[in-house]
Design a protein around this motif. Structure first.
Motif, PDB file in Angstrom:
ATOM      1  N   ARG A  70       0.816  -1.213   0.000  1.00 25.98           N
ATOM      2  CA  ARG A  70       0.000   0.000   0.000  1.00 25.98           C
ATOM      3  C   ARG A  70       0.857   1.273   0.000  1.00 25.98           C
ATOM      4  NH1 ARG A  70      -3.024  -0.671   5.226  1.00 25.98           N
ATOM      5  NH2 ARG A  70      -3.840   1.399   4.733  1.00 25.98           N
ATOM      6  N   LEU A  71       2.139   1.126  -0.352  1.00 24.61           N
ATOM      7  CA  LEU A  71       3.040   2.275  -0.385  1.00 24.61           C
ATOM      8  C   LEU A  71       3.729   2.372  -1.746  1.00 24.61           C
ATOM      9  CD1 LEU A  71       4.650   1.693   3.121  1.00 24.61           C
ATOM     10  CD2 LEU A  71       3.175   3.624   2.527  1.00 24.61           C
ATOM     11  N   LEU A  72       3.778   3.585  -2.289  1.00 26.30           N
ATOM     12  CA  LEU A  72       4.500   3.815  -3.527  1.00 26.30           C
ATOM     13  C   LEU A  72       5.992   3.627  -3.299  1.00 26.30           C
ATOM     14  CD1 LEU A  72       4.701   4.844  -6.451  1.00 26.30           C
ATOM     15  CD2 LEU A  72       4.608   7.178  -5.554  1.00 26.30           C
ATOM     16  N   GLU A  73       6.446   4.070  -2.151  1.00 30.75           N
ATOM     17  CA  GLU A  73       7.848   3.898  -1.751  1.00 30.75           C
ATOM     18  C   GLU A  73       7.889   3.935  -0.232  1.00 30.75           C
ATOM     19  OE1 GLU A  73       9.630   6.433  -0.035  1.00 30.75           O
ATOM     20  OE2 GLU A  73       7.843   7.713  -0.039  1.00 30.75           O
ATOM     21  N   TRP A  74       8.961   3.401   0.301  1.00 34.50           N
ATOM     22  CA  TRP A  74       9.179   3.540   1.738  1.00 34.50           C
ATOM     23  C   TRP A  74      10.661   3.367   2.021  1.00 34.50           C
ATOM     24  CZ3 TRP A  74      11.287  -0.469   4.625  1.00 34.50           C
ATOM     25  CH2 TRP A  74      11.276  -1.736   4.046  1.00 34.50           C
ATOM     26  N   ALA A  75      11.084   3.916   3.136  1.00 40.07           N
ATOM     27  CA  ALA A  75      12.487   3.817   3.533  1.00 40.07           C
ATOM     28  C   ALA A  75      12.574   3.882   5.051  1.00 40.07           C
ATOM     29  CB  ALA A  75      13.295   4.954   2.912  1.00 40.07           C
ATOM     30  N   LYS A  76      13.638   3.319   5.567  1.00 47.43           N
ATOM     31  CA  LYS A  76      13.931   3.444   6.995  1.00 47.43           C
ATOM     32  C   LYS A  76      15.091   4.415   7.125  1.00 47.43           C
ATOM     33  CE  LYS A  76      14.081   0.708  11.211  1.00 47.43           C
ATOM     34  NZ  LYS A  76      14.162  -0.649  11.798  1.00 47.43           N
ATOM     35  N   TYR A  77      14.863   5.508   7.850  1.00 48.57           N
ATOM     36  CA  TYR A  77      15.846   6.586   7.929  1.00 48.57           C
ATOM     37  C   TYR A  77      16.018   6.985   9.388  1.00 48.57           C
ATOM     38  CZ  TYR A  77      18.048  11.109   7.002  1.00 48.57           C
ATOM     39  OH  TYR A  77      18.917  12.173   6.975  1.00 48.57           O
ATOM     40  N   VAL A  78      17.246   6.855   9.888  1.00 48.52           N
ATOM     41  CA  VAL A  78      17.572   7.174  11.285  1.00 48.52           C
ATOM     42  C   VAL A  78      16.545   6.524  12.219  1.00 48.52           C
ATOM     43  CG1 VAL A  78      18.344   8.998  12.857  1.00 48.52           C
ATOM     44  CG2 VAL A  78      18.439   9.389  10.418  1.00 48.52           C
ATOM     45  N   ASN A  79      16.343   5.209  12.029  1.00 49.96           N
ATOM     46  CA  ASN A  79      15.494   4.366  12.884  1.00 49.96           C
ATOM     47  C   ASN A  79      13.989   4.657  12.800  1.00 49.96           C
ATOM     48  OD1 ASN A  79      17.690   2.863  13.913  1.00 49.96           O
ATOM     49  ND2 ASN A  79      18.162   4.527  15.346  1.00 49.96           N
ATOM     50  N   ASN A  80      13.568   5.390  11.787  1.00 50.92           N
ATOM     51  CA  ASN A  80      12.133   5.603  11.577  1.00 50.92           C
ATOM     52  C   ASN A  80      11.759   5.279  10.141  1.00 50.92           C
ATOM     53  OD1 ASN A  80      10.861   6.625  14.052  1.00 50.92           O
ATOM     54  ND2 ASN A  80      12.307   8.315  13.851  1.00 50.92           N
ATOM     55  N   TYR A  81      10.521   4.797   9.954  1.00 48.48           N
ATOM     56  CA  TYR A  81      10.000   4.527   8.613  1.00 48.48           C
ATOM     57  C   TYR A  81       9.375   5.789   8.027  1.00 48.48           C
ATOM     58  CZ  TYR A  81      10.178  -0.619   9.250  1.00 48.48           C
ATOM     59  OH  TYR A  81      10.566  -1.919   9.421  1.00 48.48           O
ATOM     60  N   TYR A  82       9.539   5.953   6.708  1.00 43.77           N
ATOM     61  CA  TYR A  82       8.859   7.004   5.946  1.00 43.77           C
ATOM     62  C   TYR A  82       8.329   6.364   4.673  1.00 43.77           C
ATOM     63  CZ  TYR A  82      11.404  10.435   8.833  1.00 43.77           C
ATOM     64  OH  TYR A  82      11.903  11.165   9.880  1.00 43.77           O
ATOM     65  N   GLY A  83       7.142   6.787   4.213  1.00 39.58           N
ATOM     66  CA  GLY A  83       6.624   6.211   2.977  1.00 39.58           C
ATOM     67  C   GLY A  83       5.477   7.017   2.400  1.00 39.58           C
ATOM     68  N   THR A  84       5.145   6.713   1.139  1.00 41.42           N
ATOM     69  CA  THR A  84       4.093   7.428   0.418  1.00 41.42           C
ATOM     70  C   THR A  84       2.916   6.508   0.145  1.00 41.42           C
ATOM     71  OG1 THR A  84       5.745   8.816  -0.678  1.00 41.42           O
ATOM     72  CG2 THR A  84       3.549   8.731  -1.673  1.00 41.42           C
ATOM     73  N   PRO A  85       1.734   6.768   0.725  1.00 44.34           N
ATOM     74  CA  PRO A  85       0.547   5.958   0.424  1.00 44.34           C
ATOM     75  C   PRO A  85       0.235   5.986  -1.068  1.00 44.34           C
ATOM     76  CG  PRO A  85       0.181   7.328   2.365  1.00 44.34           C
ATOM     77  CD  PRO A  85       1.468   7.787   1.752  1.00 44.34           C
ATOM     78  N   LEU A  86       0.004   4.815  -1.637  1.00 40.33           N
ATOM     79  CA  LEU A  86      -0.126   4.640  -3.086  1.00 40.33           C
ATOM     80  C   LEU A  86      -1.456   5.149  -3.653  1.00 40.33           C
ATOM     81  CD1 LEU A  86       1.004   3.404  -5.719  1.00 40.33           C
ATOM     82  CD2 LEU A  86       0.068   1.202  -4.978  1.00 40.33           C
ATOM     83  N   ASP A  87      -2.556   4.852  -2.991  1.00 36.34           N
ATOM     84  CA  ASP A  87      -3.879   5.111  -3.574  1.00 36.34           C
ATOM     85  C   ASP A  87      -4.093   6.575  -3.935  1.00 36.34           C
ATOM     86  OD1 ASP A  87      -4.385   2.462  -3.297  1.00 36.34           O
ATOM     87  OD2 ASP A  87      -5.695   2.644  -1.544  1.00 36.34           O
ATOM     88  N   TYR A  88      -3.748   7.468  -3.015  1.00 36.87           N
ATOM     89  CA  TYR A  88      -3.977   8.896  -3.259  1.00 36.87           C
ATOM     90  C   TYR A  88      -3.231   9.369  -4.504  1.00 36.87           C
ATOM     91  CZ  TYR A  88      -3.647  13.939  -2.920  1.00 36.87           C
ATOM     92  OH  TYR A  88      -3.679  15.271  -3.207  1.00 36.87           O
ATOM     93  N   VAL A  89      -1.977   8.960  -4.634  1.00 33.95           N
ATOM     94  CA  VAL A  89      -1.154   9.411  -5.764  1.00 33.95           C
ATOM     95  C   VAL A  89      -1.762   8.972  -7.087  1.00 33.95           C
ATOM     96  CG1 VAL A  89       1.101   9.181  -6.884  1.00 33.95           C
ATOM     97  CG2 VAL A  89       0.970   9.485  -4.402  1.00 33.95           C
ATOM     98  N   GLU A  90      -2.113   7.694  -7.193  1.00 30.88           N
ATOM     99  CA  GLU A  90      -2.646   7.171  -8.454  1.00 30.88           C
ATOM    100  C   GLU A  90      -3.978   7.824  -8.815  1.00 30.88           C
ATOM    101  OE1 GLU A  90      -2.705   2.930  -7.942  1.00 30.88           O
ATOM    102  OE2 GLU A  90      -0.709   2.734  -8.852  1.00 30.88           O
ATOM    103  N   GLU A  91      -4.859   7.969  -7.844  1.00 25.88           N
ATOM    104  CA  GLU A  91      -6.185   8.544  -8.104  1.00 25.88           C
ATOM    105  C   GLU A  91      -6.082  10.004  -8.551  1.00 25.88           C
ATOM    106  OE1 GLU A  91      -8.249   7.954  -4.456  1.00 25.88           O
ATOM    107  OE2 GLU A  91      -8.354   5.767  -4.683  1.00 25.88           O
ATOM    108  N   THR A  92      -5.180  10.760  -7.947  1.00 23.10           N
ATOM    109  CA  THR A  92      -5.043  12.182  -8.258  1.00 23.10           C
ATOM    110  C   THR A  92      -4.445  12.385  -9.649  1.00 23.10           C
ATOM    111  OG1 THR A  92      -4.739  12.618  -5.892  1.00 23.10           O
ATOM    112  CG2 THR A  92      -4.164  14.386  -7.411  1.00 23.10           C
ATOM    113  N   ILE A  93      -3.448  11.595 -10.006  1.00 18.41           N
ATOM    114  CA  ILE A  93      -2.838  11.688 -11.335  1.00 18.41           C
ATOM    115  C   ILE A  93      -3.856  11.332 -12.415  1.00 18.41           C
ATOM    116  CG2 ILE A  93      -1.158  10.539 -12.864  1.00 18.41           C
ATOM    117  CD1 ILE A  93       0.790  10.558 -10.511  1.00 18.41           C
TER     118      ILE A  93
END
Length: 204
Positions: A70-93
């Motif tokens: 359910r994420l377009l991308e994700w990464a672990k950075y300085v012991n925390n996760y960051y990511g982009t929810p996929l659905d919103y991006v696809e629907e808006t484009i």
């Protein structure tokens, strides 16, 4: 004539370079660019609002999003996760709106593999000294964490050549104008418009 699809714009760069400030200023310009809110497991900073600045998730919630693709991308950075929810991006484009992602460098490179037609902009600091001063000015990180961020920043700057554009964030208003110019030019590229205008010929 069918409206063309929107465009994916990815803005990234080292922590502390001012990605959030530049994105906020860009939104305040009244453009039609839609802002994609990222998810993270880091704690909210003072004044940050869930669902506006980030979707703040527990580690368990975030890992379920990874497992469910359910994420377009994700990464672990300085012991925390960051990511982009996929659905919103696809629907808006699909609706014809441009979407800007404000994400870390690791995540941007993941998106590039999945959406090579996106526009990738690296927001660069005037210098590493200036970058450190900006991070210290937040007053939210320990010296150890700042040192860690600076080491990561040096590695990230080495990845500039993976991007389409480099914008120096010397002054926010100047960086915003450069990004607006990039978006305008990219929206006029023939490969983004040719199918739309072929329909005119077909109709006639």
């Amino acid at each position: 004539m069918k409206k063309k699809k929107g465009m994916l714009i990815v803005l990234s760069g080292p922590a502390g370079v001012g990605k959030g400030t530049v994105c906020k200023a860009l939104r305040n310009e009244g453009t039609d660019i839609q802002y994609s809110v990222s998810a993270t497991t880091r704690a909210p900073r003072e004044g940050e609002v869930d669902g506006v600045n980030y979707f703040f998730k527990s580690k368990e919630e975030f890992e379920k999003m990874i497992e469910g693709d359910r994420l377009l991308e994700w990464a672990k950075y300085v012991n925390n996760y960051y990511g982009t929810p996929l659905d919103y991006v696809e629907e808006t484009i699909e609706k014809g709106y441009d979407v800007i992602l404000e994400i870390e460098v690791q995540g941007a490179l993941q998106v590039k593999r999945r959406y090579p037609s996106g526009v990738f902009i690296f927001l660069a600091p005037p210098s590493l000294k200036e970058l450190r001063q900006r991070i210290e000015g937040r007053g939210t990180e320990t010296k150890e964490l700042i040192d860690n961020r600076m080491n990561v920043a040096k590695d990230e700057i080495e990845l500039m050549d993976q991007y389409d554009y480099i914008v120096e964030n010397d002054q926010v208003e100047h960086a915003v104008e450069r990004i607006k110019s990039i978006v305008t030019a990219e929206n006029c590229r023939k490969d983004r418009l040719i199918e739309q205008y072929k329909q005119i010929v077909e109709v006639e």
